[in-house]
Design an enzyme around this catalytic site. Structure first.
Site, PDB file in Angstrom:
ATOM      1  CG  HIS A  93      -2.557  92.893  85.653  1.00 35.91           C
ATOM      2  ND1 HIS A  93      -1.797  93.317  84.597  1.00 35.91           N
ATOM      3  CD2 HIS A  93      -3.392  91.946  85.161  1.00 35.91           C
ATOM      4  CE1 HIS A  93      -2.162  92.652  83.506  1.00 35.91           C
ATOM      5  NE2 HIS A  93      -3.127  91.815  83.820  1.00 35.91           N
ATOM      6  CG  ASP A 152      -5.537  97.933  87.850  1.00 38.23           C
ATOM      7  OD1 ASP A 152      -6.511  98.115  87.083  1.00 38.23           O
ATOM      8  OD2 ASP A 152      -4.753  96.972  87.756  1.00 38.23           O
ATOM      9  CD  GLN A 211     -10.806  91.287  86.715  1.00 37.36           C
ATOM     10  OE1 GLN A 211     -11.862  90.896  86.249  1.00 37.36           O
ATOM     11  NE2 GLN A 211      -9.676  91.271  86.023  1.00 37.36           N
ATOM     12  CE  LYS A 259      -9.036  93.151  82.387  1.00 35.68           C
ATOM     13  NZ  LYS A 259      -8.613  91.800  82.008  1.00 35.68           N
ATOM     14  CB  CYS A 312      -0.905  89.432  83.828  1.00 32.81           C
ATOM     15  SG  CYS A 312      -0.978  88.941  82.102  1.00 32.81           S
TER      16      CYS A 312
END
Lengths: 402, 170
Positions: A119, A196, A199, A222, A360
């Site tokens: 991202h 990361d 998600q 999220k 993104c």
């Protein structure tokens, strides 16, 4: 999972005269009543600043804020509660690491290794860091299925690599990356790893100690929690050695015009009044996820992805972008003759909310030679009827442009 | 138009008052046709004005070539690029409409078009000036798609002003 759908008030509405089918969960998830209530209860009964007052409300606010830290620590199985730093979201977490750890550890010629499916939030802070330090950015490419080219790793990960930044679950492709193996390989050359998890955190169980990851970031919104709050996890030894990111109240012990001394972890990295209501809402969301259980959620979403993938494969003119063996909760696609933005508008007219764009992740779009894709992404409250509604709407779009 | 969904800038909410929503209002046959068979598509080698347009939010890329004569009349215009049906149809219709116009007349057309896609829903489009371009009037009911329709207009304006910058819609 059917029972839990009722707990999301926003889902029970008509959009454009049709029942809402919300399939933009990779952008943000809807909030269950318990999260809305937790935020509302805090403002109705307990609102005060934390770590400051001696009055009852401040003590209640502080107790809830700090209890949330413990809830989140246990959810991700971090070793210590002071390893959980509250930030605005995954993006701020990455920027914190890039600025604080990066500026004090990188020298000209050092390398940062990212993957081709990051991202923008896990690309740009590192580029900015490279500009300031003379470090060099390297990229582990992705194959035609949207999986990492693991064969290319030995050439890219070397003694020069100081940090590997990798997305756990790609928001643009749905690929689940083999982070355990990547962390092991990075540690073998002495590199630190930032994962990361923006998600992934709502879709699979994550054990930070078992992974032995150095830094991990995620965003509450999220994970059925509020917007504007998230965490940076860092190993205590690393966080301890890092200089503060932002200066201000709460992160200090003493301040004079000659010099200031800094607070200990986690407060050293939490300057200013934090998003207290957001943190409390985040903990409510984590409790909600724990009550349902991530194993059940993952199984339900795997069933949805399978159902959607089968329909997509049967759909003439539809091409899936991201067909890796390990995938979760994201169906990215393009339709011949219909631009993704037109698709987004046409399915929206049927009450179906999907995302259209570059997600993104412009380098992913470039890799596949596309300006954009359409993306349906699933959450625990989705069902097969939602997916059927999506494909019905896609069929309408195709006929409209035929 | 009035029986279609009402959008208010304050609520950002469509279907106020339960109005009837028809996608054909946006994707009229003319638009679908111009998307499938864009007019004036390609490079105009003899053009004396050029510009690129970019909508970073959705990735639309546009290149416009315009040929004007000594009096500043637009003799020919062509475009190339990648974008949604709204942006392709808008560029196709625009290049048709601007041919034969003076630069001053183009500016009048620009203002009328901009007003049509951005003004309040009950404001009437200037049909006399806009002619066929009114097929794009439905765009204003879709706030996120207005930029798609207007990028080519900004790009042409940049080209005619001989600015070296990349046109954007902001």
């Amino acid at each position: 999972m059917r029972a839990y759908r009722d707990e999301f008030p926003v889902l029970h509405q008509q959009v454009r005269g049709k029942p809402l089918v919300y399939l933009d969960n990779a952008a943000t998830t809807q909030k269950p009543q318990c999260v809305i209530d937790a935020v509302s209860r805090y403002y109705r009964h307990d609102n005060a600043n934390v770590h400051r007052g001696v009055h009852a409300l401040s003590e209640r606010a502080t107790a809830q804020y700090e209890a949330a830290r413990t809830t989140i620590q246990q959810f991700f199985n971090a070793a210590h509660r002071h390893e959980i730093i509250f930030v605005r979201g995954a993006t701020e977490g990455i920027n914190l690491v890039a600025n604080s750890w990066g500026m004090s550890n990188l020298r000209p010629g050092d390398e940062i290794l990212l993957t081709g499916m990051e991202h923008h939030s896990n690309i740009v802070p590192w580029q900015m860091l490279c500009e300031r330090t003379g470090a060099v950015l390297k990229v582990l490419p992705i194959d035609d299925d949207g999986a990492l080219c693991m064969d290319a790793l030995p050439q890219l990960i070397t003694e020069r690599t100081k940090l590997l930044g990798v997305v756990h679950l790609s928001n643009a492709l749905g690929t689940i990356n083999p982070i355990a193996s990547l962390i092991e390989k990075a540690h073998a050359v002495g590199a630190k790893v930032l994962v990361d998890g923006a998600q992934s955190a709502a879709h699979m169980a994550i054990d930070l100690q078992a992974l032995d990851v150095d830094f991990f970031v995620t965003s509450a919104h999220k994970m059925y929690g509020p917007t504007g709050v998230g965490i940076l996890y860092g190993k205590a030894s690393l966080l301890d050695a890092m200089p503060p990111y932002q200066g201000g109240g709460d992160m200090i012990l003493t301040v004079s015009f000659e010099a200031s001394t800094y607070n200990s972890l986690p407060y050293k990295f939490e300057a200013g009044t934090p998003n207290i209501a957001g943190v409390i809402g985040f903990a409510a969301a984590v409790n909600f996820l724990q009550k349902i259980g991530l194993v059940g959620i993952a199984a339900h979403e795997a069933m949805l992805l399978d159902h959607a993938t089968k329909q997509a494969e049967r759909f003439e003119g539809l091409r899936l972008i991201g067909t890796a063996a390990e995938k979760a909760s994201v169906l990215s696609f393009v339709m011949k003759g219909v631009h993704p933005h037109d698709l987004g508008t046409i399915v929206d007219a049927q009450g179906v909310a999907i995302r259209a764009g570059h997600h993104c992740a412009m380098p992913v779009m470039q890799r596949f030679g596309l300006p954009a894709t359409a993306r349906a992404s699933f959450a625990l409250y989705n069902n097969e009827a939602d997916i059927d509604a999506l494909f019905c709407a896609l069929d309408k779009a195709q006929r409209m442009f035929a | 138009m009035l029986y279609f969904a009402l959008w208010t800038k304050h609520s950002g909410c469509l279907l106020k008052g339960g109005g009837v929503f028809d996608l054909r209002d946006l994707y009229q046959q003319v638009i679908v046709d111009h998307n499938k068979n864009p007019r004036n598509y390609g490079i105009l080698a003899e053009a004396n004005h050029h510009a690129d347009g970019h909508n970073p939010l959705c990735g639309d890329q546009l290149h416009i070539d315009i040929l004007t004569d000594d009096e500043g009349k637009i003799i020919d215009a062509r475009f190339e690029g990648e974008g949604c049906a709204i942006s392709v149809a808008s560029a196709s219709l625009m290049t048709e409409a601007m041919k034969g116009k003076s630069v001053a007349e183009f500016e009048t057309l620009f203002d009328a078009f901009q007003h049509m896609v951005t003004a309040d829903l009950d404001a009437m489009a200037n049909e006399e000036v806009l002619g066929k371009l009114t097929v794009l009037a439905g765009v204003k009911e879709f706030p996120s798609r207005i930029k798609c329709a207007i990028l080519c207009w900004h790009t042409s304006r940049t080209a005619l002003a001989d600015k070296k910058e990349v046109a954007v819609t902001e």
